[in-house]
Design an enzyme around this catalytic site. Structure first.
Site, PDB file in Angstrom:
ATOM      1  N   HIS A 191       0.796  -1.240   0.000  1.00 19.08           N
ATOM      2  CA  HIS A 191       0.000   0.000   0.000  1.00 19.08           C
ATOM      3  C   HIS A 191       0.830   1.293   0.000  1.00 19.08           C
ATOM      4  O   HIS A 191       0.818   2.072  -0.945  1.00 19.08           O
ATOM      5  CB  HIS A 191      -0.927   0.021   1.224  1.00 19.08           C
ATOM      6  CG  HIS A 191      -1.832  -1.165   1.337  1.00 19.08           C
ATOM      7  ND1 HIS A 191      -2.940  -1.325   0.548  1.00 19.08           N
ATOM      8  CD2 HIS A 191      -1.781  -2.251   2.143  1.00 19.08           C
ATOM      9  CE1 HIS A 191      -3.553  -2.460   0.869  1.00 19.08           C
ATOM     10  NE2 HIS A 191      -2.860  -3.041   1.834  1.00 19.08           N
TER      11      HIS A 191
HETATM   12  C1  BDR Z   1      -3.237   0.871   5.087  1.00 13.42           C
HETATM   13  O1  BDR Z   1      -3.502   0.253   6.350  1.00 13.42           O
HETATM   14  C2  BDR Z   1      -2.321  -0.147   6.973  1.00 13.42           C
HETATM   15  O2  BDR Z   1      -2.462  -1.420   7.525  1.00 13.42           O
HETATM   16  C3  BDR Z   1      -1.230  -0.063   5.935  1.00 13.42           C
HETATM   17  O3  BDR Z   1      -0.006   0.321   6.539  1.00 13.42           O
HETATM   18  C4  BDR Z   1      -1.729   0.989   4.971  1.00 13.42           C
HETATM   19  O4  BDR Z   1      -1.338   2.285   5.368  1.00 13.42           O
HETATM   20  C5  BDR Z   1      -3.901   0.025   4.010  1.00 13.42           C
HETATM   21  O5  BDR Z   1      -5.272   0.018   4.196  1.00 13.42           O
END
Ligand code: BDR
Ligand code: CA
Length: 319
Positions: free
Chosen positions: A249
């Protein structure tokens, strides 16, 4: 005739809750000093509690050989609701996978929110980009405390939300927005330029086995740590999505700053649901322009997957 390419260095502040994918994003930024000048890192509670995100940010700075960077702990809980964490994805420490040393760098005494306010106040207006990789609590509290500062930021680029992909922590919401929807709403309602890197993009950025092997093949400490972190965090997502690989992500935010041509999106209206228990934290993005509401954010929808992983691999290899 000799041609010159002038690369303008962007000043950034990284606001983060590491998290393995946050860690890779920080490494990508620190591996790109020609383009990005990181003025500081502010931490927030999210994937794991604040004491751990603040520790993890320092571990990653040291891993990148950048122990002179300043890390400021910000908010330890969302604005109005209890903290929800994601150890089920990231493990107990937030960076489960590799064996990592305790950081030697100390945390700065100043609170992360005050650092954000003071830094925006003391730099040229329009010169600092805020890179948000976690819940938006710190930024929203800074806006609450000093409303004018946000007009001094150049842009907020955030891993947040979802439209076609809808949600990952609930059927309707993406984790960062769900943890602190009120904060996300404050940020969205502020006048600063906003770019969303939602799940619609990050769910396309799947870390394959070949990609993990590419990190390993660097033969460096960074390559080893990154591959071990991603092997850990992928096991949950692979099971959840029933896929061969897990999404990455937060590095999308840094890649967007480095090479915006890899991404495409639309300038649309985005609103955040804060009331309904069923859809709390939902980002309602008017992708088709049917609401008549004014566009307020750049919502990214697509990415050049190969271009992204080439950039990431090329940059992390130099650390
Ligand atoms: C986001 O949620 C977190 O778990 C990850 O680091 C990312 O920023 C994805 O939904
Ligand atoms: Ca994150």
């Amino acid at each position: 005739m000799i041609g010159f390419v002038i690369i303008m260095q962007k000043k950034i502040i990284i606001d983060t809750d590491p998290g393995q994918d946050d860690a890779v994003a920080i490494l990508l930024a620190l591996a790109s000093p020609d383009e990005l000048n990181c003025l500081g890192i502010t931490t927030v509670a999210g994937n794991v509690p604040l004491n751990l995100t603040s520790k993890n940010a320092r571990i990653i700075c040291e891993l990148a050989g950048r122990s002179e960077l300043k890390v400021f702990a910000g908010s330890d809980s969302p604005m109005f609701k209890p903290l929800i964490t994601a150890e089920h994805v990231h493990g107990k420490t937030g960076l489960d996978g590799p064996i990592l040393p305790e950081p030697k760098m100390s945390l700065q005494d100043k609170n992360g929110v005050d650092f954000l306010i003071e830094t925006l106040e003391s730099h040229e207006p329009g010169s600092i980009t805020l890179c948000c990789l976690g819940p938006l609590t710190n930024i929203a509290i800074a806006i609450d405390k000093a409303p004018k500062i946000i007009t001094r930021a150049k842009e907020i680029v955030m891993m947040a939300g979802a439209y076609f992909e809808v949600g990952n922590i609930t059927p309707a919401a993406e984790f960062n927005v769900f943890v602190d929807p009120e904060a996300a709403k404050i940020v969205l309602n502020s006048s600063v330029k906003k770019t969303f890197l939602p799940l619609d993009v990050t769910h396309k950025l799947l870390v394959t086995k070949a990609q993990i092997e590419a990190f390993e093949s660097f033969g460096t400490r960074v390559g080893k740590v990154v591959s071990e972190m991603l092997k850990f965090s992928e096991r949950f997502d692979k099971q959840k999505y029933g896929s061969h690989a897990a999404p990455l992500h937060d590095p999308s935010v840094i890649a967007y700053l480095l090479k915006p041509s890899l991404f495409s999106g639309r300038f649309v209206n985005v609103e955040i649901e804060t009331e309904s228990l069923l859809t709390q934290g939902m980002t309602v993005a008017d992708w088709w322009g049917v609401s008549g509401r004014e566009a307020n954010a750049n919502f990214i929808g697509d990415v050049d997957i190969e271009g992204f992983f080439n950039l990431l691999t090329e940059r992390l290899a130099v650390l």
